[in-house]
Design an enzyme around this catalytic site. Sequence first.
Site, PDB file in Angstrom:
ATOM      1  N   TYR A 160       1.362  -6.644   1.519  1.00  0.00           N
ATOM      2  CA  TYR A 160       0.650  -6.158   2.791  1.00  0.00           C
ATOM      3  C   TYR A 160      -0.609  -5.772   2.643  1.00  0.00           C
ATOM      4  O   TYR A 160      -1.145  -5.391   1.668  1.00  0.00           O
ATOM      5  CB  TYR A 160       1.557  -5.663   3.832  1.00  0.00           C
ATOM      6  N   GLU A 161      -1.207  -5.762   3.984  1.00  0.00           N
ATOM      7  CA  GLU A 161      -2.731  -5.256   4.047  1.00  0.00           C
ATOM      8  C   GLU A 161      -3.691  -6.068   2.991  1.00  0.00           C
ATOM      9  O   GLU A 161      -4.461  -5.378   2.520  1.00  0.00           O
ATOM     10  CB  GLU A 161      -3.001  -3.704   3.403  1.00  0.00           C
ATOM     11  N   GLY A 162      -3.163  -7.470   3.084  1.00  0.00           N
ATOM     12  CA  GLY A 162      -3.752  -8.359   2.113  1.00  0.00           C
ATOM     13  C   GLY A 162      -3.184  -8.424   0.797  1.00  0.00           C
ATOM     14  O   GLY A 162      -3.322  -7.447  -0.026  1.00  0.00           O
TER      15      GLY A 162
ATOM     16  N   ARG B 218      -5.874   0.168   2.889  1.00  0.00           N
ATOM     17  CA  ARG B 218      -5.738  -0.285   1.715  1.00  0.00           C
ATOM     18  C   ARG B 218      -5.708   0.860   0.640  1.00  0.00           C
ATOM     19  O   ARG B 218      -5.015   0.668  -0.243  1.00  0.00           O
ATOM     20  CB  ARG B 218      -6.846  -1.362   1.554  1.00  0.00           C
TER      21      ARG B 218
END
Length: 595
Positions: A442-444, A295
């Site tokens: 992406y990545e949350g 992140r």
Amino acid sequence: MTFSYHAPLRDMRFVIEEWLDAESFWRTVPAWTDLDTQTAQQVLEEAARFVTEQLAPLNSTGDLQGCRFEQGAVTTPDGFQEAYRAYVEGGWPALAASSTYGGQDLPQLLEVALHEMLAAANHAWLMSPGLTHGASACLQAHGSAALKHDFLEKIVTGEWLTTMCLTEPQAGTDLGLLRTKAVPAVEGAYRITGSKIFITGGEHDLTENIVHMVLARLPDAPSGTRGLSLFLVPKWLPGAPEPKRNSVHCDGIEKKMGLKASPTCTMQFDEAHGWLIGEPNRGLAAMFVMMNAARLQVAMQGVGHAECAWQRAIEYASERVQMRAVVPPPVRQYDPRQPVPIALHPAMRRLLMDVRCVVEGERAIGYWIGQWIDIAARHPESNARQQAERFASLLTPVAKAFFTANGFDSASSALQVFGGYGYIHEYGIEQTVRDSRVSMLYEGTNEIQAIDLLTRKVIDDNGKTLDALFALFRTEAASVKDQVPELRHVAEALERLCGEVSAVTGTIVEKVNEDPELPYRVAGDYLAMFGWLLLAFAWARSLRLATRAVSRDAFHESKCVTGRYFFDYKLVEFEHRKRLAEIGIQRTLPYLNQG
């Protein structure tokens, strides 16, 4: 138009040497006593040379060529293999990794700077090696001795690349819906069966082996996320006399809006051979080590996109001559009767300054988070390590969501500078717009980051870490008042913003029991408000340092101009997001219907 990315080394040095004074901390770490700013500068210069010479020239050609998928194999664009070999030979995958497993043991701060450059020069190329750091951290924290022996050094050094296999067609953010199964096999191994989608680098030709980190369920696992376990599943099973092909295959690659040179794969696991990482049914905790590392890297993608967009826009605006303009001092040498570079027109100056003040402020905050990660890992005092870990945990979701949103907005603003030419591939900025958009997903997703910030990092923590952070901000404000009296208004603005965020936070905490939806309703505006506060802190410190610089030069003068612009113009964004948060506190959201 020919464009070449140039790493902003002077501003990177300002942040590392002046804004962070990183060398003072490095001297307290036994492994870094010989590390100084000159050495760090040499590392960054070599990284800049690599990205400028090897990666940036492949960005546009890779986008046009894309990846090819034939009979289960993926071929990356021309030049990508050679660039990856140069990346490995230069030791870049192992920059901040432990020397125990082939790493160079340098600070995470330098790796954060490296990833900004990689993303700015060629985001699509970065995608496949981008998970190396997170995967090695996950294995180091949770892998068995056997897995570390067989896999870790090859991952750290870049000999093998990794993936993160979470998403399934029915399970995106809600990982509790995952269906991939893991069944015990012989000698502590497992058989993994299921499908995964949106897997970056699930298949490629950059390395001979690909190590998949796969979330799956054991037969007796409880439902939901509490029943997920993490498994290591390699494409090729190591062993004598020769490696054996595992039963994991790529069924195809996606046609995407951007990052066309990065293979986004659909993966099929057919009783593939794998090994458990960490404890059974505790896979999400192990995977979060990998995700949290990713992140911050994604946050720096936002900075890289904004920097690349700024460089393209200022170069074009300085060359493109259009229309007469009333030119202010100190550039009166232009004849007001003749067309001038559009960089001098007020509308363009406004767009360019908006991008510049955001990217330079975010660079300071992103590198600051990298330093907190170093402090959390290396500080000699446990209390300092724990506090640094809390700060990094609080700041990471803000950086991921705020930086990537601004990266996309900055690219869009930069495209506006080009006019119609910006919509044409030849000028490059339209690719930056397309490539930057996915970092918000992406990545949350950024919405998930906002919910994580407000519910877990602020409310569940009772605001303790937030208060400690604001104490640092108020200390900076006091330093500004004491050292640069003419910047008193800057210090007072920073103090006011801390008070306003605290007040909004207190109101949310007070009302959450009677209105459980409240934090989810206002989370996005709360995070953005917090983000603008972070940039106010970044610029308050930058203005203090640049104003008082002993060797005051054109760089510091420019830094002062940009910082004053931020407080005069751009900080109004804080008030906008604060007002939206206040409205969300007062009113519920309507439900949509199709009537």
